[in-house]
Design an enzyme around this catalytic site. Structure first.
Site, PDB file in Angstrom:
ATOM      1  N   ASP B  67       0.843  -1.196   0.000  1.00  0.00           N
ATOM      2  CA  ASP B  67       0.000   0.000   0.000  1.00  0.00           C
ATOM      3  C   ASP B  67       0.881   1.249   0.000  1.00  0.00           C
ATOM      4  OD1 ASP B  67      -2.296   1.825   0.824  1.00  0.00           O
ATOM      5  OD2 ASP B  67      -3.269  -0.128   0.944  1.00  0.00           O
ATOM      6  N   HIS B 103      -3.899   5.260   4.296  1.00  0.00           N
ATOM      7  CA  HIS B 103      -4.685   4.188   3.693  1.00  0.00           C
ATOM      8  C   HIS B 103      -4.209   2.821   4.182  1.00  0.00           C
ATOM      9  CE1 HIS B 103      -6.129   1.556   0.372  1.00  0.00           C
ATOM     10  NE2 HIS B 103      -7.189   2.342   0.437  1.00  0.00           N
ATOM     11  N   SER B 297     -11.339  -1.170  -0.939  1.00  0.00           N
ATOM     12  CA  SER B 297     -10.105  -1.117  -0.144  1.00  0.00           C
ATOM     13  C   SER B 297     -10.292  -1.730   1.223  1.00  0.00           C
ATOM     14  CB  SER B 297      -9.659   0.344   0.056  1.00  0.00           C
ATOM     15  OG  SER B 297      -8.815   0.767  -0.957  1.00  0.00           O
TER      16      SER B 297
END
Lengths: 205, 506
Positions: B67, B103, B297
Site C-alpha cells: 500500500d 490508507h 479497499s
C-alpha cells in the site's frame, strides 16, 4: 452524482427497451482529451509491443515529498499538481508552458533532480520514466556474464528482481533515455526482453 | 423451531468466551459482528467470532499490506508487526511508514489489528503477523513486482487495496513483469503452496461522484487469474453502489454500503489520517481510530484476515484450494437479486457478488485438515485463436457470434477462464460481450458504458477478460462469444478470440 444518474437512466432505458441504445450511449460519451496527443513512442512488455503518447502539457518530478521543495514549482510558480500525484511522485501541469520547455528549464535550474515527460498509455493511466530499465537475461547466463554484458553497454546493475531467473534492474538516467535504452537493448537480440522501469499511475480504493 | 432455539443458546454461551470486549470499539465493528448496529441487518458480517472462539485467530500466518505505507508503531498494530520484515521502497529501510500511510494503516487494522489489549479495535485475524510494503510511494514496475514476492516464503497473503484509477471506464492492462511476479508468488511462495493475492475489485461502480461505470474486468490486475477480486456489500448485505460488477469477482465482504455506515479501523496516530479532527465529523474522539473507512479497499483486508484464519486452520492448503474453499463456503447474500444462477459446478454465482459474501466460520470448517483433501495438479489448456473478421452491426442489438468447440482439454473442473478478445472497434464501451459455456452459464465480460476523455479502445486492439463463473464446470464443448454494438456512430470488427482454461482433471 447527477450526471452519473442521468447516464445510468439512459443506459437502463436502453436495456429495458431492448433496442437501440444508440442515442443514449452516444450522447453520454466523454469528449476526447482537450490536447491532441500526436507524438507516440513504442515500448516492449515481454513479447508485446505497446504504444504510449507523449502528453505535451505535463511533467513528472520524483522524490519531492514537499511541494515547496519542488524544483518544478520553483521554476514555474504557477504549476499545479495533476491527478496521479502520489507519494514521492508529482505530476505537474505547467500552465501554458510546454513540457519540453519546462523540463529543459527545470533541469538547468536544478540538474540533480529527477524529471520525466509524462505519457498516456492507451488505457487511462499516466506513465513516466524515473530512470532504470528491467532486463530479462537468458536463463543460462551466469551472474558474471550479466555483469560483463551490462558493463559493456555502459550500464550498471541496480538490483535483481526475485521474480524469475535473471531479471535485473539496470540503472539509467530518468526521462526518455530510459525508454530509448530499453528499446535498443530489447532489439539487440542479446537478451530475452527489456522494458523501461515505468512509473505508473495508481489509486487506492 | 426447537433446533433453532438450541442453536441460539449455544451461540450465546460461546460468545462469552472471546475477549474482544476489551477492545473498546469492537461493538462498532459491524463488519465482524453485525448485531444490527445503526440499523444494519443482523448477521451481515464475515462470521469470524465463532472461529475466534475455537482459538483460531490467524497466529502463524503473515499478511503483507502492499500500500502507501503502514504505521507499524501504531498502538493497535504494533503487537502484530513482524519486526524487521517490512520494507520501505523510498529509503530501503524496514520501516514502511512512509510519508502518508493513512490508507495502509486503515487497511492493516481491518486485517489484523490486535484484539484483547484494551485498545481500539480488532482485525479479522487479530493474531496474524503484519508486514508493510509501500510501493505506492513510488510506484514503478520494479517496485510493484518486488512487492508481490518480497519474503515470499514467509508471506501467506498479499493484500492489495489499490489499482488503476476508478471511474474512468477505460481498459488498463497489467504489465508482464507484474504478471511474472504473481506467477512466481503462486508457484514458489509459501514454500510452494502459493501466496494468496487479494485484490480490491474496484470502486468504479455507479457510486456517488462517479462519472463512468467501470467493470472489474477492465482492470488487468483485478481480473488476473492469480488474484482474488474482492467486492463490497453494505451492512444490509446488498452491493455497495461503488463496488464494480464483473465475471471475475470471487467473493464480497462488508464495507460501507447504502446504509452509509463506514468501517471502524485503525487510523494514523494523532492528528494525521482520516480522523484529524473529530469535533464536528462524527468520528471517534480517539484520533487513532476512524469509523469512516470504506470501499473495496476495506473489503479486501477483511477477506485477507478471514483467509488468514483459514490458513491457520489448515496451513497445507494451496492457493488453489483456498480459492475453492472460499467459493464453496460463501453465503448467498441478497438472495432475490435476479443475477444469481447456479453454474454447472453447482456454485451460486452472481456478477455483482461473485460466489457471495465470505463466511469465515464455514470456510474454516470446510478447510478442516481431517476432511479436506487438497485438489489435484493444475491443468492448463489453451485453444487456438479463432479468426472471425466479422463487422459488428452498429444497430444496438444484432449479435455477432463465434463458437470454439473445445475437445480433449483434460480440464474436468475449471478454476478460471481467460478470454482474449481482439477488435479494431474504436469505442469498446459500445459493446455488450458475453461468453456462453457448454453448460449454459453466461459470463458478461463487457457492458455498454462510457469512458473518460472519450478514450475507450482496447490497448493494442486486444483485451484479456477473465471469468470465475465457470468454476467446477467441464471445459470440453462449445463455447460461444457474442458481441453486440449497443450504440451507433463508432463501428468495428470482431477480429478474433481465444480462450485459456485453468483447472484440474476432476
Amino acid at each position: 452524482m447527477f450526471l452519473k444518474s442521468i447516464g445510468l437512466l439512459l443506459l437502463l432505458s436502453t436495456f429495458v427497451s431492448g433496442v437501440h441504445a444508440d442515442d443514449a450511449l452516444s450522447k453520454s460519451k466523454g469528449k476526447k482529451a482537450s490536447t491532441p496527443l500526436t507524438v507516440s513512442y513504442r515500448w516492449y512488455d515481454g513479447d508485446s509491443e505497446h504504444t504510449v503518447w507523449l502528453n505535451p502539457d505535463l511533467v513528472a518530478e520524483f522524490s519531492t515529498p514537499k511541494v515547496d521543495k519542488s524544483a518544478v514549482k520553483r521554476a514555474y510558480p504557477n504549476a499545479v499538481p495533476e491527478r496521479g500525484s502520489r507519494g514521492l511522485t508529482r505530476i505537474w501541469r505547467l500552465g501554458g508552458i510546454g513540457a519540453s520547455e519546462g523540463l529543459q528549464k527545470t533541469r538547468m535550474m536544478s540538474p540533480d533532480g529527477m524529471y520525466s515527460p509524462v505519457f498516456n498509455d492507451g488505457g487511462t493511466r499516466k506513465r513516466a520514466l524515473p530512470g532504470g530499465i528491467i532486463v530479462y537475461f537468458k536463463p543460462d547466463w551466469t551472474a558474471s556474464q550479466i555483469s560483463a554484458w551490462t558493463a559493456s553497454q555502459g550500464l550498471s546493475i541496480m538490483n535483481k528482481l526475485e521474480i524469475g531467473l535473471n531479471i535485473y534492474v539496470l540503472k539509467t538516467a530518468p526521462g526518455l533515455v530510459a525508454l530509448e535504452t530499453a528499446n535498443r537493448i530489447h532489439k539487440s537480440g542479446d537478451v530475452i526482453s527489456a522494458q523501461p522501469n515505468w512509473w505508473v499511475e495508481v489509486s487506492t480504493r | 423451531m426447537g433446533s433453532a432455539n438450541i442453536a441460539n443458546i449455544t451461540v450465546s454461551c460461546v460468545l462469552n468466551t472471546f475477549t474482544t470486549g476489551s477492545d473498546p470499539l469492537f461493538a462498532n465493528q459491524w463488519h465482524l459482528k453485525n448485531t444490527g448496529q445503526d440499523g444494519g441487518t443482523v448477521g451481515e458480517d464475515v462470521n469470524v467470532v465463532p472461529v475466534w472462539n475455537s482459538n483460531i485467530m490467524g497466529a502463524g500466518v503473515r499478511i503483507a499490506i502492499v500500500d502507501d505505507g503502514l504505521e507499524i508503531a501504531h498502538e493497535d498494530i504494533s503487537p502484530n508487526v513482524v519486526l524487521g520484515q517490512s520494507y520501505n521502497y523510498v529509503n530501503g529501510t524496514t520501516n514502511p511508514t512512509g510519508s502518508d500511510p493513512s490508507h495502509g494503516t486503515a487497511v492493516g487494522g481491518v486485517a489484523a489489528a490486535r484484539d484483547s489489549n484494551g485498545l481500539g479495535v480488532a482485525g479479522a485475524a487479530p493474531r496474524a503477523g503484519l508486514v508493510g510494503y509501500n510501493p505506492l510511494e513510488i510506484h514503478t514496475s520494479a517496485n510493484e513486482a518486488d512487492a508481490m514476492t518480497r519474503n515470499a516464503a514467509a508471506v501467506s497473503i498479499s493484500n492489495n487495496s489499490w489499482g488503476a484509477n476508478d471511474d474512468t471506464g477505460g481498459y488498463n492492462a497489467s504489465d508482464a513483469t507484474w504478471r511474472t511476479a504473481i506467477n512466481t508468488g503462486l508457484t514458489t511462495g509459501r514454500n510452494g503452496k502459493g501466496i494468496v493475492y487479494t485484490w480490491a475489485a474496484g470502486n468504479g461502480g455507479e457510486g456517488a461522484g462517479s462519472l463512468h461505470v467501470d467493470n472489474s474486468n477492465y482492470d488487468g490486475q483485478a481480473n488476473y487469474r492469480g488474484v482474488l477480486a474482492i467486492c463490497a456489500v453494505g451492512d444490509d448485505g446488498v452491493r455497495a453502489s461503488y463496488s464494480e460488477r464483473g465475471a471475475n469477482l470471487w467473493v464480497c465482504t462488508p464495507s460501507e454500503g447504502r446504509g452509509g455506515h463506514g468501517i471502524t479501523t485503525t487510523d494514523r496516530t494523532g492528528t494525521a489520517g482520516y480522523n484529524p479532527d473529530p469535533t464536528n465529523s462524527g468520528d471517534y474522539s480517539n484520533r487513532n481510530y476512524t469509523n469512516t473507512f470504506s470501499g473495496t479497499s476495506s473489503a479486501t483486508p477483511l477477506a485477507s484476515g478471514m483467509i488468514a484464519l483459514v490458513l491457520e486452520a489448515n496451513p497445507n492448503l494451496t492457493w488453489r484450494d483456498l480459492r475453492i474453499i472460499l467459493a464453496q463456503s460463501a453465503r448467498k447474500n441478497d438472495p432475490f437479486d435476479p443475477d444469481w444462477v447456479v453454474n454447472g459446478g453447482g456454485f451460486n454465482v452472481n456478477h455483482n457478488y461473485g460466489f457471495g459474501v465470505a463466511n469465515a466460520n464455514a470456510a474454516v470448517e470446510l478447510a478442516n485438515p481431517n476432511t479436506w483433501m487438497n485438489i489435484g495438479p493444475e491443468i492448463t489448456f489453451a485453444t487456438p485463436t479463432a479468426t472471425v473478421n466479422t463487422p459488428i452491426p452498429d444497430d444496438g442489438g444484432t449479435a455477432t457470434s463465434s463458437t470454439i468447440a473445445v475437445a480433449g482439454s483434460g480440464v474436468g473442473k475449471i478454476e478460471s477462464v481467460e478470454i482474449v478478445f481482439n477488435t479494431n472497434h474504436p469505442y469498446v464501451g459500445d459493446l455488450d460481450i458475453t461468453l456462453t459455456a457448454p453448460f449454459g452459464t453466461v459470463s458478461r465480460l463487457n457492458e455498454p458504458h462510457t469512458c473518460g476523455d472519450g478514450e475507450c479502445s482496447l490497448p493494442g486492439g486486444t483485451w484479456r477478460y477473465s471469468s470465475a463463473r465457470h468454476l467446477g464446470e467441464a471445459a470440453n464443448g462449445p463455447w460461444t462469444l457474442t458481441v453486440k454494438d449497443m450504440a451507433t456512430g463508432d463501428t468495428g470488427t470482431f477480429t478474433s478470440w481465444q480462450m485459456t482454461f485453468y483447472g484440474r482433471a476432476n
